[in-house]
Write a protein that holds these residues in place. Structure first.
Motif, PDB file in Angstrom:
ATOM      1  N   ILE A 179     -29.906  22.880  35.225  1.00  0.00           N
ATOM      2  CA  ILE A 179     -28.754  21.997  35.036  1.00  0.00           C
ATOM      3  C   ILE A 179     -29.278  20.629  34.626  1.00  0.00           C
ATOM      4  CG2 ILE A 179     -26.812  20.862  36.149  1.00  0.00           C
ATOM      5  CD1 ILE A 179     -26.611  23.248  37.993  1.00  0.00           C
ATOM      6  N   SER A 180     -28.762  20.108  33.562  1.00  0.00           N
ATOM      7  CA  SER A 180     -29.125  18.765  33.107  1.00  0.00           C
ATOM      8  C   SER A 180     -27.887  17.890  33.160  1.00  0.00           C
ATOM      9  CB  SER A 180     -29.652  18.806  31.668  1.00  0.00           C
ATOM     10  OG  SER A 180     -30.820  19.579  31.610  1.00  0.00           O
ATOM     11  N   LEU A 181     -28.026  16.729  33.766  1.00  0.00           N
ATOM     12  CA  LEU A 181     -26.930  15.784  33.906  1.00  0.00           C
ATOM     13  C   LEU A 181     -27.350  14.427  33.345  1.00  0.00           C
ATOM     14  CD1 LEU A 181     -26.003  16.641  37.599  1.00  0.00           C
ATOM     15  CD2 LEU A 181     -24.752  17.341  35.562  1.00  0.00           C
ATOM     16  N   ARG A 182     -26.475  13.839  32.579  1.00  0.00           N
ATOM     17  CA  ARG A 182     -26.738  12.495  32.040  1.00  0.00           C
ATOM     18  C   ARG A 182     -26.169  11.454  32.985  1.00  0.00           C
ATOM     19  NH1 ARG A 182     -28.152  11.740  26.392  1.00  0.00           N
ATOM     20  NH2 ARG A 182     -28.182   9.619  27.160  1.00  0.00           N
ATOM     21  N   TRP A 183     -26.869  10.355  33.123  1.00  0.00           N
ATOM     22  CA  TRP A 183     -26.297   9.248  33.888  1.00  0.00           C
ATOM     23  C   TRP A 183     -26.406   7.928  33.137  1.00  0.00           C
ATOM     24  CZ3 TRP A 183     -29.917  10.614  38.419  1.00  0.00           C
ATOM     25  CH2 TRP A 183     -31.210  10.173  38.195  1.00  0.00           C
TER      26      TRP A 183
END
Length: 105
Positions: A100-104
């Motif tokens: 899972i890749s999440l941008r912040w």
């Protein structure tokens, strides 16, 4: 002479696939726990981002595990986001992983 009805391939055994699918289902549930926490608590997300910015990897991992997951998870982050790789084994063999890749930013 009659043609052979035998397959040129060995018989299949779906046991490992079955176990991998079950382990993957567990990984998805645990990933959902982390995502639900991040989606429902801006405070949790802010804390996670703050300790990541300070390069406090142990604390980032502790926070991720604090939501109740038991799976092995590899946590990496950079100034743009967070990557979680949930991993599992069957019979001491890597069987599955969920990334899972999440941008912040």
């Amino acid at each position: 002479m009659q043609p052979s009805n035998r397959s040129p391939y060995p018989p299949v055994d779906p046991e490992l696939l079955y176990e991998s699918a079950n382990q993957s289902s567990k990984l998805m549930k645990e990933a959902s726990m982390v995502l639900d926490k991040l989606a429902s608590s801006k405070e949790f997300g802010a804390r996670l981002m703050d300790v990541a910015q300070q390069s406090r990897t142990d604390e980032v991992e502790r926070l991720i595990h604090s939501v109740g997951i038991t799976s092995d998870v590899e946590v990496t982050y950079n100034p743009d986001g967070l990557e979680l790789v949930f991993k599992s084994k069957v019979k001491n063999m890597d069987c599955c992983k969920l990334s899972i890749s999440l941008r912040w930013r």
